[in-house]
Design a protein around this motif. Structure first.
Motif, PDB file in Angstrom:
ATOM      1  N   ALA A  63       0.824  -1.200   0.000  1.00 25.47           N
ATOM      2  CA  ALA A  63       0.000   0.000   0.000  1.00 25.47           C
ATOM      3  C   ALA A  63       0.860   1.253   0.000  1.00 25.47           C
ATOM      4  CB  ALA A  63      -0.915  -0.009   1.227  1.00 25.47           C
ATOM      5  N   GLY A  64       0.308   2.319  -0.564  1.00 27.02           N
ATOM      6  CA  GLY A  64       0.873   3.646  -0.397  1.00 27.02           C
ATOM      7  C   GLY A  64       0.180   4.330   0.774  1.00 27.02           C
ATOM      8  N   GLY A  65       0.623   5.532   1.091  1.00 28.01           N
ATOM      9  CA  GLY A  65       0.024   6.201   2.235  1.00 28.01           C
ATOM     10  C   GLY A  65       0.283   7.692   2.241  1.00 28.01           C
ATOM     11  N   VAL A  66      -0.359   8.362   3.208  1.00 29.99           N
ATOM     12  CA  VAL A  66      -0.164   9.801   3.400  1.00 29.99           C
ATOM     13  C   VAL A  66      -0.512  10.141   4.849  1.00 29.99           C
ATOM     14  CG1 VAL A  66      -2.514  10.430   2.684  1.00 29.99           C
ATOM     15  CG2 VAL A  66      -0.664  12.098   2.463  1.00 29.99           C
TER      16      VAL A  66
ATOM     17  N   LEU B  71      -2.064  17.582   4.596  1.00 31.93           N
ATOM     18  CA  LEU B  71      -1.606  16.274   4.125  1.00 31.93           C
ATOM     19  C   LEU B  71      -0.125  16.387   3.799  1.00 31.93           C
ATOM     20  CD1 LEU B  71      -4.584  15.550   1.719  1.00 31.93           C
ATOM     21  CD2 LEU B  71      -4.277  14.597   4.006  1.00 31.93           C
ATOM     22  N   SER B  72       0.658  15.384   4.203  1.00 33.45           N
ATOM     23  CA  SER B  72       2.096  15.439   3.969  1.00 33.45           C
ATOM     24  C   SER B  72       2.672  14.031   3.881  1.00 33.45           C
ATOM     25  CB  SER B  72       2.799  16.201   5.103  1.00 33.45           C
ATOM     26  OG  SER B  72       2.620  15.529   6.344  1.00 33.45           O
ATOM     27  N   GLY B  73       3.888  13.961   3.334  1.00 33.58           N
ATOM     28  CA  GLY B  73       4.618  12.695   3.310  1.00 33.58           C
ATOM     29  C   GLY B  73       3.995  11.607   2.474  1.00 33.58           C
ATOM     30  N   ALA B  74       3.259  11.969   1.442  1.00 33.75           N
ATOM     31  CA  ALA B  74       2.617  10.947   0.605  1.00 33.75           C
ATOM     32  C   ALA B  74       3.669  10.074  -0.069  1.00 33.75           C
ATOM     33  CB  ALA B  74       1.735  11.602  -0.442  1.00 33.75           C
ATOM     34  N   TYR B  75       3.442   8.775  -0.060  1.00 31.38           N
ATOM     35  CA  TYR B  75       4.350   7.853  -0.737  1.00 31.38           C
ATOM     36  C   TYR B  75       3.529   6.858  -1.562  1.00 31.38           C
ATOM     37  CZ  TYR B  75       3.190   4.958   3.347  1.00 31.38           C
ATOM     38  OH  TYR B  75       2.520   4.272   4.330  1.00 31.38           O
ATOM     39  N   PRO B  76       4.073   6.430  -2.692  1.00 30.44           N
ATOM     40  CA  PRO B  76       3.303   5.567  -3.594  1.00 30.44           C
ATOM     41  C   PRO B  76       3.265   4.122  -3.124  1.00 30.44           C
ATOM     42  CG  PRO B  76       5.489   5.916  -4.477  1.00 30.44           C
ATOM     43  CD  PRO B  76       5.397   6.767  -3.244  1.00 30.44           C
ATOM     44  N   GLY B  77       2.274   3.414  -3.582  1.00 31.12           N
ATOM     45  CA  GLY B  77       2.257   1.976  -3.381  1.00 31.12           C
ATOM     46  C   GLY B  77       3.205   1.287  -4.352  1.00 31.12           C
ATOM     47  N   TRP B  78       3.415   0.030  -4.144  1.00 28.63           N
ATOM     48  CA  TRP B  78       4.265  -0.798  -5.004  1.00 28.63           C
ATOM     49  C   TRP B  78       3.314  -1.663  -5.824  1.00 28.63           C
ATOM     50  CZ3 TRP B  78       7.103  -5.507  -2.494  1.00 28.63           C
ATOM     51  CH2 TRP B  78       7.714  -6.290  -3.494  1.00 28.63           C
ATOM     52  N   GLN B  79       3.219  -1.340  -7.102  1.00 33.70           N
ATOM     53  CA  GLN B  79       2.285  -2.046  -7.971  1.00 33.70           C
ATOM     54  C   GLN B  79       2.787  -3.454  -8.278  1.00 33.70           C
ATOM     55  OE1 GLN B  79      -0.767  -0.862  -8.969  1.00 33.70           O
ATOM     56  NE2 GLN B  79      -0.279   0.780  -7.526  1.00 33.70           N
ATOM     57  N   PRO B  80       1.950  -4.470  -8.108  1.00 34.05           N
ATOM     58  CA  PRO B  80       2.376  -5.845  -8.363  1.00 34.05           C
ATOM     59  C   PRO B  80       2.784  -6.077  -9.815  1.00 34.05           C
ATOM     60  CG  PRO B  80       0.313  -5.799  -7.136  1.00 34.05           C
ATOM     61  CD  PRO B  80       0.564  -4.402  -7.591  1.00 34.05           C
ATOM     62  N   ASP B  81       3.809  -6.905 -10.001  1.00 32.88           N
ATOM     63  CA  ASP B  81       4.272  -7.304 -11.332  1.00 32.88           C
ATOM     64  C   ASP B  81       4.192  -8.820 -11.421  1.00 32.88           C
ATOM     65  OD1 ASP B  81       5.497  -7.798 -13.731  1.00 32.88           O
ATOM     66  OD2 ASP B  81       7.483  -7.079 -13.139  1.00 32.88           O
ATOM     67  N   ALA B  82       3.142  -9.305 -12.052  1.00 34.46           N
ATOM     68  CA  ALA B  82       2.923 -10.749 -12.129  1.00 34.46           C
ATOM     69  C   ALA B  82       4.018 -11.465 -12.912  1.00 34.46           C
ATOM     70  CB  ALA B  82       1.565 -11.041 -12.761  1.00 34.46           C
ATOM     71  N   ALA B  83       4.763 -10.724 -13.741  1.00 34.83           N
ATOM     72  CA  ALA B  83       5.814 -11.338 -14.557  1.00 34.83           C
ATOM     73  C   ALA B  83       7.197 -11.189 -13.935  1.00 34.83           C
ATOM     74  CB  ALA B  83       5.809 -10.706 -15.949  1.00 34.83           C
ATOM     75  N   SER B  84       7.276 -10.837 -12.668  1.00 36.51           N
ATOM     76  CA  SER B  84       8.558 -10.600 -12.004  1.00 36.51           C
ATOM     77  C   SER B  84       9.447 -11.846 -12.026  1.00 36.51           C
ATOM     78  CB  SER B  84       8.329 -10.188 -10.548  1.00 36.51           C
ATOM     79  OG  SER B  84       9.499 -10.318  -9.795  1.00 36.51           O
ATOM     80  N   PRO B  85      10.651 -11.766 -12.618  1.00 38.22           N
ATOM     81  CA  PRO B  85      11.558 -12.928 -12.615  1.00 38.22           C
ATOM     82  C   PRO B  85      12.017 -13.323 -11.225  1.00 38.22           C
ATOM     83  CG  PRO B  85      12.165 -11.391 -14.358  1.00 38.22           C
ATOM     84  CD  PRO B  85      11.157 -10.696 -13.511  1.00 38.22           C
ATOM     85  N   ILE B  86      12.304 -12.339 -10.338  1.00 39.92           N
ATOM     86  CA  ILE B  86      12.784 -12.704  -8.996  1.00 39.92           C
ATOM     87  C   ILE B  86      11.666 -13.350  -8.189  1.00 39.92           C
ATOM     88  CG2 ILE B  86      12.343 -10.412  -8.033  1.00 39.92           C
ATOM     89  CD1 ILE B  86      15.083 -12.975  -7.021  1.00 39.92           C
ATOM     90  N   MET B  87      10.419 -12.955  -8.460  1.00 39.42           N
ATOM     91  CA  MET B  87       9.305 -13.627  -7.800  1.00 39.42           C
ATOM     92  C   MET B  87       9.284 -15.106  -8.166  1.00 39.42           C
ATOM     93  SD  MET B  87       6.659 -13.711  -5.890  1.00 39.42           S
ATOM     94  CE  MET B  87       6.361 -11.970  -5.564  1.00 39.42           C
ATOM     95  N   GLN B  88       9.529 -15.405  -9.436  1.00 38.90           N
ATOM     96  CA  GLN B  88       9.546 -16.794  -9.875  1.00 38.90           C
ATOM     97  C   GLN B  88      10.695 -17.556  -9.232  1.00 38.90           C
ATOM     98  OE1 GLN B  88       7.159 -18.136 -11.595  1.00 38.90           O
ATOM     99  NE2 GLN B  88       8.065 -20.173 -11.760  1.00 38.90           N
ATOM    100  N   VAL B  89      11.856 -16.914  -9.115  1.00 38.48           N
ATOM    101  CA  VAL B  89      13.005 -17.571  -8.469  1.00 38.48           C
ATOM    102  C   VAL B  89      12.686 -17.892  -7.016  1.00 38.48           C
ATOM    103  CG1 VAL B  89      15.382 -17.228  -7.671  1.00 38.48           C
ATOM    104  CG2 VAL B  89      14.739 -16.559  -9.999  1.00 38.48           C
ATOM    105  N   VAL B  90      12.109 -16.938  -6.309  1.00 36.00           N
ATOM    106  CA  VAL B  90      11.778 -17.164  -4.895  1.00 36.00           C
ATOM    107  C   VAL B  90      10.730 -18.256  -4.763  1.00 36.00           C
ATOM    108  CG1 VAL B  90      10.777 -16.108  -2.835  1.00 36.00           C
ATOM    109  CG2 VAL B  90      12.418 -14.821  -4.208  1.00 36.00           C
ATOM    110  N   ARG B  91       9.730 -18.230  -5.625  1.00 37.72           N
ATOM    111  CA  ARG B  91       8.661 -19.232  -5.574  1.00 37.72           C
ATOM    112  C   ARG B  91       9.215 -20.637  -5.800  1.00 37.72           C
ATOM    113  NH1 ARG B  91       4.787 -21.482  -9.115  1.00 37.72           N
ATOM    114  NH2 ARG B  91       2.672 -21.564  -8.249  1.00 37.72           N
ATOM    115  N   GLU B  92      10.042 -20.781  -6.833  1.00 37.04           N
ATOM    116  CA  GLU B  92      10.603 -22.096  -7.138  1.00 37.04           C
ATOM    117  C   GLU B  92      11.582 -22.554  -6.067  1.00 37.04           C
ATOM    118  OE1 GLU B  92      12.307 -21.607 -10.971  1.00 37.04           O
ATOM    119  OE2 GLU B  92      10.381 -21.624 -12.041  1.00 37.04           O
ATOM    120  N   THR B  93      12.363 -21.635  -5.530  1.00 35.87           N
ATOM    121  CA  THR B  93      13.315 -21.983  -4.475  1.00 35.87           C
ATOM    122  C   THR B  93      12.586 -22.424  -3.222  1.00 35.87           C
ATOM    123  OG1 THR B  93      14.913 -20.392  -5.344  1.00 35.87           O
ATOM    124  CG2 THR B  93      15.249 -21.146  -3.089  1.00 35.87           C
ATOM    125  N   TYR B  94      11.527 -21.734  -2.859  1.00 45.36           N
ATOM    126  CA  TYR B  94      10.750 -22.097  -1.680  1.00 45.36           C
ATOM    127  C   TYR B  94      10.161 -23.497  -1.838  1.00 45.36           C
ATOM    128  CZ  TYR B  94       7.778 -21.443   2.415  1.00 45.36           C
ATOM    129  OH  TYR B  94       7.185 -21.572   3.651  1.00 45.36           O
TER     130      TYR B  94
END
Length: 485
Positions: free
Chosen positions: A181-184, A392-415
Motif C-alpha cells: 500500500a501507499g500512504g499519506v 496532508l504530507s509525506g505521501a508515498y506511492p504503493g508498489w504495484q504488483p508485477d505478475a511477470a517478475s523474474p525474482i518472484m519466480q526464483v523465490v517461488r521455485e526456491t521455496y
C-alpha cells in the motif's frame, strides 16, 4: 538465561543482539549506522553514505558467480519506539532487552525492533559469511523508514548498480510479497477557545490503557480498540449528561501505530461524581464485552487530578468530540483483487492538546490511489464541517504488483524446492519502501520476504524463532539461484 545469539542461524542472531544493544529509534539511528559502517570498512568492504544518510555496503561475488545479476538486500535502520506505561525505558539511551520466550524472541515491555532488525541482521550476516554462494551484493540500509521514509524518498538514481532488490521487511514466513500500500499523513487541527473553570467542580483523569495496539497496516483488520476513538465515544455518549468539561486530551504516540493508551482530564459538578463512576463502570463492561476476544488487557480507570485554571469552551468541546467520534477509523474497504487484503484504511494515531487547540494525526493507507484520495476527501469534508484545518504530507506511492517478475519466480521455485510447498504470493497493507525505489530505479525487479513477526509497533512485538531459520535458508538459497545477467 539463554542468550539470543546462541540461536540458529547464529550469524544472524549475533547481529540482531548487536542491533538491540545500540539504540536506534526513528531519527536516532546514526550510532547504529556508524557502528555498521566501521565494521564493514574494517572487513575491507566498500561503503558509501548517500546524500540523505542511507548506508550502502558492497561485497564482491564469490568465485564463479561473477556473471550473476547483482542483488540489493534492503532493510531500514530504525525501529518503532513503543513501551508500556509502567516500563522504565529510554529509547534514546537504553538497549532493547530481548529474550527468548518459548518459541519466540520478545522484549521486556517495549517494542523488540524485529521490524526491521531481523532483516537488517540477515543482510549483515550475508556480508560477514565466507561460506555462502552469491553474485555481487549491495546492502542498502535506509534511515527513518518508520517516521517518514526519509531515506527511501532521498535515494537518488545512479547510487545502486544491482538489478534485483530483495526487501527484508515482510512479517509472515511462507508469504512472498509483490506489492504494498501507499500512504499519506493527515493532520487535523481544531482551534479551541478556553474559559475559566466553573465553581464547585471536581477534576478527574480518565485513563484507557492496556490495549494491544499494533501496526496500523498489518494489524488494522484485527478489530483492536483504538484508545483515541474509544474515549471520544465515551465523551460523545456521556459528556452532556454528566456536564464534563475537557481541559486536556492525549492518546497514542505514532501515526503508524494503533493507539494503545489515551487519557483525558475532565471537570464536572461535584454532584455528578457518583454518576460518572457508574458510567465509567458501565462503559468498561461494554468494552470488555465488545472487545473480549481482542483486548483482554483493557483497563479503564478514574483518578483524581489537579483542577485546571481553564477548560475548553463548551461549543468548541462539542465540535471536537463530534469530529473525533465521526472520523473514520480502521478498515475502509477490502481489496477485490487480493483475497483477505485490506485495500484502504485510516488510523487515528495521535491526539495532543496544545495551548491553541487539539491536533489529530492520522495515517491513510491504500493499495490504490483513488482509495487514498477518497479518505483524504472524507477528512476534508469533516474538517469543513468542524471548522478545522486539514494538512496532508509525506505521501508515498504503493508498489504495484508485477505478475511477470523474474525474482518472484526464483523465490517461488526456491521455496517449493527447499520446503516442499508453494509460498503464498501476497500484497501487504503496509508501507514498504519498494514503491519509492521504483522512481529512481524503474527497472528494479523486486520482492519482499521475512520471518513471522507478531504485533509489530507494539510492546507485544515478537519474532518466531523457527521462521527466522526458514527465512535465512530461503534467502541464502535464493542468492545461490540468481540467474546470469
Amino acid at each position: 538465561m539463554q542468550p539470543i545469539s546462541s540461536l540458529s542461524p547464529q550469524p544472524l542472531w549475533r547481529w540482531f543482539e548487536t542491533i538491540c544493544s545500540i539504540p536506534h529509534p526513528s531519527k536516532q539511528e546514526i550510532a547504529l549506522r556508524d557502528h555498521i559502517q566501521a565494521w564493514a570498512e574494517a572487513r575491507g568492504l566498500e561503503t558509501q553514505l548517500d546524500q540523505v544518510g542511507n548506508l550502502i555496503i558492497r561485497k564482491h561475488a564469490t568465485a564463479g558467480m561473477e556473471t550473476r545479476k547483482g542483488v540489493i538486500l534492503q532493510a531500514h535502520l530504525d525501529m518503532v519506539p513503543q513501551k508500556n506505561a509502567d516500563t522504565d525505558h529510554d529509547f534514546g539511551t537504553d538497549p532493547i532487552r530481548a529474550h527468548i520466550d518459548g518459541d519466540w524472541v520478545t522484549a521486556d515491555g517495549t517494542t523488540l525492533g524485529a521490524d526491521n532488525g531481523i532483516g537488517m541482521a540477515s543482510a549483515l550476516a550475508v556480508l560477514e559469511a565466507d561460506d555462502l554462494e552469491h553474485g555481487p551484493i549491495e546492502v542498502l540500509l535506509t534511515i527513518d523508514e518508520e517516521a517518514g521514509m526519509t531515506g527511501a524518498f532521498g535515494l537518488e538514481a545512479g547510487v545502486l548498480t544491482g538489478e534485483i532488490l530483495i526487501n527484508t521487511d515482510s512479517e509472515e514466513e511462507g508469504e512472498v510479497y509483490m506489492g504494498c500500500a501507499g500512504g499519506v499523513d493527515a493532520a487535523l487541527t481544531l482551534t479551541v477557545a478556553r474559559e475559566a473553570l466553573p465553581e464547585e467542580m471536581a477534576t478527574v483523569e480518565i485513563a484507557l490503557t492496556g490495549l494491544k495496539g499494533g501496526h496500523s497496516g498489518c494489524d488494522i483488520h484485527l478489530g483492536r480498540g483504538n484508545a483515541n476513538k474509544l474515549l471520544a465515544r465515551f465523551l460523545f455518549g456521556h459528556g452532556d449528561e454528566l456536564g464534563l468539561r475537557l481541559s486536556a486530551l492525549r492518546g497514542g504516540s505514532l501515526r503508524n501505530a494503533i493507539p494503545r493508551e489515551a487519557w483525558m482530564t475532565v471537570s464536572l459538578p461535584q454532584a455528578n461524581l457518583a454518576r460518572l463512576e457508574q458510567r465509567i463502570s458501565e462503559f468498561r463492561a461494554l468494552l470488555e464485552n465488545e472487545l473480549a476476544a481482542v483486548e483482554p488487557g483493557l483497563s479503564l480507570t478514574l483518578s483524581s487530578a489537579d483542577a485546571p485554571a481553564e477548560v475548553f469552551a463548551a461549543a468548541d468541546q462539542q465540535t471536537l468530540v463530534a469530529l473525533m467520534h465521526a472520523a473514520p477509523n480502521g478498515v475502509i474497504r477490502m481489496s477485490d483483487e487480493f483475497d483477505g487484503v485490506v485495500e484502504t484504511s485510516l488510523n487515528m494515531g495521535v491526539v495532543t492538546t496544545q495551548q491553541s487547540g487539539v491536533e489529530i494525526l492520522c495515517l491513510i493507507r491504500s493499495t490504490i490511489d483513488s482509495g487514498r484520495s477518497m479518505v483524504e476527501n472524507m477528512l476534508s469534508a469533516l474538517a469543513q464541517l468542524a471548522g478545522a484545518e486539514l494538512s496532508l504530507s509525506g505521501a508515498y506511492p504503493g508498489w504495484q504488483p508485477d505478475a511477470a517478475s523474474p525474482i518472484m519466480q526464483v523465490v517461488r521455485e526456491t521455496y517449493q524446492r527447499k520446503f516442499g510447498s508453494l509460498p503464498n504470493i501476497m500484497v501487504i497493507h503496509a508501507g514498504l519502501e519498494c514503491g519509492l525505489f521504483k522512481k529512481p530505479y524503474p527497472k528494479l525487479d523486486m520482492v519482499s520476504i521475512g520471518p513471522t513477526i507478531r504485533f509489530p509497533h507494539s510492546p507485544d512485538e515478537k519474532v518466531e524463532i523457527a521462521t527466522v531459520e526458514k527465512y535465512w535458508q530461503l534467502l541464502t538459497e535464493v542468492l545461490k539461484a540468481i540467474p546470469n545477467r
